[in-house]
Scaffold this active site. Sequence first.
Site: not given
Ligand code: PRP
Ligand code: URA
Length: 209
Positions: A104, A108, A200, A203
């Site tokens: 994400r 944005t 997160d 993380d």
């Molecule tokens: C997080 C999560 C989803 C997304 C959800 O990933 O694991 O994939 O956010 O958010 P959304 O419904 O608003 O799209 P992130 O983009 O943080 O990436 P990561 O798993 O690499 O940390």
């Molecule tokens: N992605 C995450 O990891 N946590 C949230 O709460 C939303 C998006």
Amino acid sequence: MGKVYVFDHPLIQHKLTYIRDKNTGTKEFRELVEEVATLMAFEITRDLPLEEVEIETPVSKAKAKVIAGKKLGVIPILRAGIGMVDGILKLIPAAKVGHIGLYRDPETLKPVEYYVKLPTDVEERDFIIVDPMLATGGSAIEAINALKKRGAKSIKFMCLIAAPEGVEAVKNAHPDVDIYIAALDEKLNDHGYIVPGLGDAGDRLFGTK
Ligand code: PRP
Ligand code: URA
């Protein structure tokens, strides 16, 4: 319209409480995410077709049921979806695993695709996309788009925690996709995080910040 299933099994809710707790460390978080994924896989596979076989017990011949050779594919959305894969494979070890890499954009909140690698026979497989979080729904919608673009016909989406906004967005964009959730939370905050959520997911799973 796609159906939304919220699993309210006590074991799932119990483990989810410790997943949410900010005092839960990386090791325990990982173990719990995997355990909840196994429990959810048990429910999500409820409609797998069976076929009859003949066996012999120590007592007599018997007709009994086995799972009919269904082609399944588990697709984690990178990164955090990876934490759910082993838990699912414990129950369906023959499933193939593909990967869809999305992150994400922090400004944005829109998903950016950076990697797609799927099993063969995409058209014939039943796919389960997994990601712990369904927040705005952008990542889930994009992952489903990526699978459909490559020919997938049967897709389920499974996550631990969802925001109502994300569920609505996925239902509207992909009415043919059923959604499986361990908990439906209150809302999103201004940064697109689920409230109360778990923070997160990537993380917490990988110990990064
Ligand atoms: C997080 C999560 C989803 C997304 C959800 O990933 O694991 O994939 O956010 O958010 P959304 O419904 O608003 O799209 P992130 O983009 O943080 O990436 P990561 O798993 O690499 O940390
Ligand atoms: N992605 C995450 O990891 N946590 C949230 O709460 C939303 C998006």
